[in-house]
Structures are given as C-alpha cells and as structure tokens.
Enzyme design. Sequence first.
Site, mmCIF file in Angstrom:
data_model
loop_
_atom_site.group_PDB
_atom_site.id
_atom_site.type_symbol
_atom_site.label_atom_id
_atom_site.label_comp_id
_atom_site.label_asym_id
_atom_site.label_seq_id
_atom_site.Cartn_x
_atom_site.Cartn_y
_atom_site.Cartn_z
ATOM 1 N N LEU A 130 -3.057 -5.723 -15.235
ATOM 2 C CA LEU A 130 -4.500 -5.768 -14.966
ATOM 3 C C LEU A 130 -4.741 -5.993 -13.476
ATOM 4 O O LEU A 130 -5.281 -5.143 -12.788
ATOM 5 C CB LEU A 130 -5.157 -6.883 -15.770
ATOM 6 C CG LEU A 130 -6.599 -7.216 -15.363
ATOM 7 C CD1 LEU A 130 -7.517 -6.044 -15.648
ATOM 8 C CD2 LEU A 130 -7.091 -8.481 -16.047
ATOM 9 N N ASP A 131 -4.334 -7.138 -13.010
ATOM 10 C CA ASP A 131 -4.487 -7.490 -11.602
ATOM 11 C C ASP A 131 -3.203 -8.190 -11.180
ATOM 12 O O ASP A 131 -3.099 -9.403 -11.326
ATOM 13 C CB ASP A 131 -5.696 -8.405 -11.439
ATOM 14 C CG ASP A 131 -5.886 -8.894 -9.993
ATOM 15 O OD1 ASP A 131 -5.226 -8.340 -9.098
ATOM 16 O OD2 ASP A 131 -6.670 -9.833 -9.783
ATOM 17 N N PRO A 132 -2.200 -7.426 -10.731
ATOM 18 C CA PRO A 132 -2.289 -6.031 -10.275
ATOM 19 C C PRO A 132 -2.091 -5.014 -11.405
ATOM 20 O O PRO A 132 -1.335 -5.250 -12.338
ATOM 21 C CB PRO A 132 -1.122 -5.934 -9.296
ATOM 22 C CG PRO A 132 -0.092 -6.842 -9.887
ATOM 23 C CD PRO A 132 -0.847 -7.995 -10.480
ATOM 24 N N ASP A 160 -6.790 -2.619 -11.541
ATOM 25 C CA ASP A 160 -7.574 -2.677 -10.304
ATOM 26 C C ASP A 160 -7.107 -1.609 -9.318
ATOM 27 O O ASP A 160 -7.916 -0.936 -8.664
ATOM 28 C CB ASP A 160 -7.495 -4.072 -9.684
ATOM 29 C CG ASP A 160 -6.068 -4.533 -9.440
ATOM 30 O OD1 ASP A 160 -5.150 -4.083 -10.159
ATOM 31 O OD2 ASP A 160 -5.857 -5.352 -8.521
#
Length: 926
Positions: free
Chosen positions: A602-604, A607
Amino acid sequence: MAANITGKWWASTKFRGKVIALRREDQSVWERRASLSPANVRRLTRAGVKVIVQPSNRRAYPIQSYLNAGAVIQEDISEASVIFGVKQVPVDLLIPNKTYCIFSHTIKAQEANMPLLDAVLEKNIRLIDYEKLVDESGQRVVAFGKYAGVAGMVNILHGLGLRLLALGHHTPFMHIGPAHNYRNSAMAKQAVRDAGYEIALGMMPKSIGPLTFVFTGSGNVSQGAQEVFQELPHEYVPPEMLQKVADHGVGSKVYGCEVRRRHHLERKEGGGYEHEEYDNYPGKYVSTFSKKIAPYASVIINGIYWAVDSPKLLTLPDAKALLRPAHTPWLPISEGAPALPHRLLAICDISADPGGSIEFMNECTTIDTPFCLYDADSNKDTKSFKGPGVLVCSIDNMPTQLPCEATDFFGDLVLPYTLDILQSDATKPLEEYNFMPAVYNAIIASNGKLTPNFEYIQELRTMNQKSRHVVDVESNEMKRVLVLGAGRVCYPLLEYLHRDPAVHITLGGSVREEVDVLSRGMSRVSPVLIDVNERPDHLSSLVEDADIVVSLLPYHLHGAVAEACIERRTNMVTASYLTPDMAALHDKAVEAGITVVNEVGLDPGIDHLLAMECIDEVHMAGGKVESFVSYCGGLPAPECSDNPFRYKFSWSPRGVLLNTLGTAKFLEDSKAIELSAGGRVLEYAKNLEFLPGFALEGYPNRDSIRYARLYGIAAEAHTVFRGTLRFKGFTDTMIGLQKLGLIDPNPHPALHPSGPDITWRNLVCNLIGLSTMDVFYDNLKQRVADKIGADKLDAVESLGLLDETAVTKMSTPLDSLCHHLVGKLSFGNKDRDVVILRHDFGILWPSGVREQRGITLVEYGEPGGATAMARTVGLPAAITANMVMTGEIQQKGMVLPFSPDLYRPILARLRNEGIQAKESVITVSN
C-alpha cells in the site's frame, strides 16, 4: 530425385506394386486440405502406385476427382505401407508398423503432442515430419507457407476493419471478408484491390493516421502475405524509415516494411549480427524488434519460424509497453474523432507457435473464432473487437481457408519426395534404406525409437519434467509459491493466489496457530513452521522448492530471504521499502537471473502506482508536475477510533511506533528540508482538509526527495512531499509517549526479561527519574503532566500506563509498549478499518494553464473479515507475484513498480478487485 519428375518417370517399373494412402483429416472440422492433389495422384497411379484415398465429404477436392485420377476409394487404408496426411493423427487411429507423413508438431517437445509421439514409438511407426524436409542450406522445401501468408493477410485485413469499427472508425477494410469466404485467392485479392481503390481516393478517416504493415521474414509465408498487401496502394520503406512514415505518412496509401534477421538481431555482447553464428548459437543474440520496429507498426504479420532458445520478437513486458496510450502527431485537435488507443492495432501470427516469438500468444485462434483481443494489463484474451488491447489472429491451419490452391501448391512440392518415401516399410530397419538426405533428416522416429537427429526431444521432455519452475503435483503442472509471514495482511494474498488451481502455496510462519488458521479451508496451502533467523538451512530448502517467494516478514528480515533467493535462483516479491541493504544485492540478483520486486503493498505500493499513472499521463501530454503532495494511512474506521490514539493496529505495532521516530526529507517551495530522527517528524504535523468529513492530520514520512527522482519529476517540481496520515489526536499522544521515553528502541535495564517484575507505574516513574517508594498517584500525574503537557495526561492515563499492572518485559520500552498496546488497541470482531490515500498534483500545461488534480482512495475493511490494510497490501503483492510467475515481469535484479508495464496491469487488476481511486480536477487561472 527432383529431376526425375521432369522426364517420364511414371513409365518406370520400380514404383509398381507400391501402395500408399491419403487419410481423412480429422484434426479440425475446418481442415479441407490434402497432402496430394488429384493431379499428383494421377501421376502416381500412372507410375503403377496404388493410391488409396479415405472418403471425405469435407475435403475440398471432391472424391470423384481422386477417383478420376485412378485412386481407390475405401475406408480401410491398412494395406498401404505409407500413409500421407496433413495434420496430427488421433492416437487411437494410428495403424502400427506404418510410415506416416504429417505435420506432427512434436519437434519442440510440444506437450500437447507428446502422447502422439509416445504412440508412434509404441506402435513401431516411422514418422516423417514435413516440417523437417529441408535442403542443404537448411531451408524448408515442403510447406503450405505461401497460402498461410495469403490467407493470414486476408484475415487480418478483415479483422482490422472490424477492430477499427469498434474503435469508432468505418474504413474500406470493412468490405474484406475472411479468407474462407472466397472461392480462391484471386477473388480474395479482388476484394482487397477494391478496398485499396477507396483508400487511394482518400476514404480512410484522417484520425487513424498512416497505417504501417511490418512483415517479419522473407520466406514463403511473408511473400504470400505481401502478395495480398501489394493489392493496396502501398509504399515500401526500410526499417530505419519506419518511424518517420509512422508519424508523417499519408492516409491515401499504406506502408510496408519487410524485416529480416539482420534488422533486429544483435549479439548480447559487442553487438553486430552474423548469420551462421546465429543459426548455431541463437542464445548469444537478443532481439531489438520491440524497441526499434514494433513501436512504429500498425499491423505486424509474423511469418518467421521460432526455435527454442531463440530470442522472442515480443515478450509479455513488451506488450505492456506497446499497448499503452501513445502520442498521435497525425491527429488534428479539431478533428473531433476518437483517437486510437495506441499505434499497434493488430498482429497476424501466422507462425502460430504458442509462447513462441510472440510470447503473449499462448493459444491459437481458430477459423470459427479467428480473432481475440489481447489486453496486456489483464494478460487475458477476450473474444471481442471492443475494449483495450491488440487484435490477434493466429490460426494454426490458415491455408485450409484456401484448400484447393493450398493442396495444389503443397502437393507439387511434396511429390518429388513422395517417390523416395513410398519405398519405406516401417517393419524393416531404417539402416536398410538409402533415403535421400532431405527425407532421412525428416524421419523423427523409426523402429520404436527416436532417430539420432531427434533424440534431443526426449532431453527436452526430461528437462521440462525436472524443471524446478514447473512441478508436477497431482497430474497438474503446479507453480509453487512460498509465502513467508502469517500476519494480518496475509489472507487476501493467499486467497488471490489460491484461485489459480495450478498454484500450490507453502505458508511459512513462526507461530503454529497462525499458519494453521490461515491455511484452513485452502486445499493447496501447506503450513510450515520456520524461524528465518534461527534456521537459515530450513529457509534455503524451502526457497529451493519454490518458483517464487513472497516475503511478508518484517523489513529487516528481507535481506536474509533475498540472499537465499539469489543463492537458489528463485524470484521474490516484497511489499516493503527497498532498503539500502536490499538495494546492495541488485547486482547479485542480476547475476543470478532473478527478479526481486519491492514496494508493491500500500505505502509503499499503491501510492506509487497511482502517482506514476498520473505523472506519465501528464508528461505524455506535454505537461509538467510542479508539485506533488501525498498522504497515506491505515486507520480504524471513525466509529472505531474511540481511544486516545485514535488508532488501532491492523499491522505491525512496532512499525507504526518506529515510523514516528524516523527521519524525513522533502522539498517545499524549492527548499530541501531535512528532519532528524527522534520524533521531529511529529513536530511538522498539520491538519488536512481534503476529506472534510474526517478529522485528519499528517506528518512527513521518510525520504520524499528520493522519489522525486524515481518518479521523474525532480527537474520540474518545486514541492515533493510524502506523509503519513492519522486522525487528529494521534500526534499529541505519540509526542507524550516519546517524552516519557516509552518509544525508545534501545534495551532498558528495568525491562530485562530475567530481571525483577515491574509495573507500568514503576516503569514510568523510572523513566522520568522519580522514586517509586513514596510517590502519591496525584503527585505522579502532576509530574507526568509537567513532563509531557497536561493536555496529554488523560491519554497516558487511559492507556493504563500509570496503573499497577505488570509489564510484559520485552527488553526495550518500545517493544514492551507494543506488546501492551496490542492488547489495548487491537481490532475487535465488530471493528473495521479504513485505508485513506491522497495525492495532490500541481500541473502546468503547455498552454500556461495550471491545474490542481487530486486522487483519493478510501477503502474500508469488513468487520470480522479481511481488513482494508490486508487487502491493499496483500492484493498488489499477490498480483505482482502472479505477474512474475507468468513472465509478465522479466526485469532482473531489484525492481520497483514505476514503469507502465508494471503499474498499469497491477492497477487494472486491483480495480477488478474493487480497489479504485477517485479523481478530481480544478483548473487554476493564470
């Protein structure tokens, strides 16, 4: 031998008494060809050869034509010593002790036809494959190639008309039908000529632009295709001019380009091309076709023979690059017509070799359904003309669409060799015969074994069976995945990969209950206990048995997993940041020939994908990204955020807390700002209003300036900021805990596991320098308030950090607090979480107009089910792992998901899973 047919060879007595047969074709309902025409049969019967023809009402030449030529028409062909056919023979119809001449499609150890080869060996059949009838220079002398080219070109022009219509363009190609609609090639060519007349009159829509046709090879297939192409108004250009005509050509004619080996093959080391060296060592060469030629082709007609180990013309990653939206300089802005999605519109793969030179052509089309639309983002075919992708036609029996001409052409080629073949008696040793070299070299099997020239087929079969990349499990070819880490984000990843019945998963974790619970109900998931730190030998063994490893372990363990993958030459995927330690393994991974994809969570992860999609779109249209501000966070849903932290843990608590101690770098109004470790990032927190219904705040996260370079905006952006997202109140509470010393990752004497017991009240007193023997509780609260601020006291108190509750000592304040908070702030059965991601772009267009573009992703979890954090981390990692396994990702070394061939398909598949961002645009006046 060929010279004999120019004289009166039919008067010779040496052929009398020989019996051959033409079998009925049953490999396809469309197969109407024969290996010998009535005219060929007449010459044989005049020479005294008895020719038996199995009756067939499907054969293009009626049975009466063969009867008139002197053939015997009967069902039983067992009298013949040599049986001629075209395509593969059903195993149960093979007659023992006969010589068969067919296209067997076994010379590359094609798996689907290995039962045929096994039956040939078992039944003592002498198998002669037309495909291996070659002359002294290695060129094929018997083939339907020309008419494969003719039919293929007619088909793809027909399909091109339908595809362009689906894209919104009526064209003259609409009046060209499929090849089998015409009585012969002359009628087909007339239809093409009529379409060409309309093109010459300017009846092609200008919005389509110049059409370029690339022909690979110069043999019979290519020449047959070009015969049809030349009925259109055309101009040939060399490969080096292809880009120029693709961008600036005219629409009143079409452009052709014949591409030969020397145009796209070059040595891996040193460059250059040498014909003889390539024939002997194709593995030394790479193809530049996808970079130098394919980007400028509207239609590719592939007619080359592809051998195992030869470079591919187009790989799966190549397809993703070619099928991304392209700039179309020929399209006037005022035209108002729908633009083409990309230049490459269609591929006619006449070679029809699944997984061969066109890697994504993994299944032939048929005359019934001649076209499919290949979408590179989903790596799937659809039987449609509408939608994203490239139209593909790859019929493996293309010449049967022009059956009479194809039979005449092929029969005239095979007849001279027939005279040599008909002496064959499969019951006698091959050594007794003195076959001409072309025939001898085409004998694949004889007397129950492979001939010396084709013993390699068994070696290929053995290699395929033993390959560690394809393991046979329960009679299915299984892909084996090792998943390390059985934590909160694992389930969606397992569920996604388990959908493929050809995937077997080994789930490794350090807690028996976790791996057992996650694998329950999934028949192809095998749980195993493993401690990566304590048993490197066990890790190495598990990695060796896998095709790919997905590591969901804490980031500091990825290096050990990566080293094991490099040692065992096994690919790897991780959702974590590419740390310096992992980056240092890049060269070793390249040398080992493996792919290690990082930052696909997700993050990273997501994004990056959404950022690059927007940035590339802006750059392609000539714009610049002047600012990029991003926030992302996993949170409890608002109704579940009823605690001082305004937070609950859906992933590693340690990671959440450590994140607040990290450093940060970012660019603000062209000024580089660097925040040191120890909590300074929280001092830079600010309230956020992009979703007014949420009470959000955010603070800087890690090194944003690094991503300015990786995103390709370092030279144009004055602001680049990546931050962590939380609900208001989190930052204040975390600052209070930091001031108390509870976020310290270093060992503390009072927390030694072997030391005396200690309560949270005693620990806090210890950390702020108070004697714990005589302090009153109210006095303690006052001292804590003085230390951290009165506004933060309630949060500390409500978390139980001033209670006389025993601490579970984990050596450090940080780890001990993590253990405590997991019990306090874990998600309950009725709780749900939410993931929020926000990108804000400041864009400058060439016209001088500025634009503010916002991309927002809000994803909720399910109470008692998969969390939003698990889905948004696990699904992109699973999708990426699948792409590596299927060959869609082939880049070696440490890989980040910043190129369109990665982020586009991952985003497309996430959208299919319901994970989709929303976009808003505000135009800002100058």
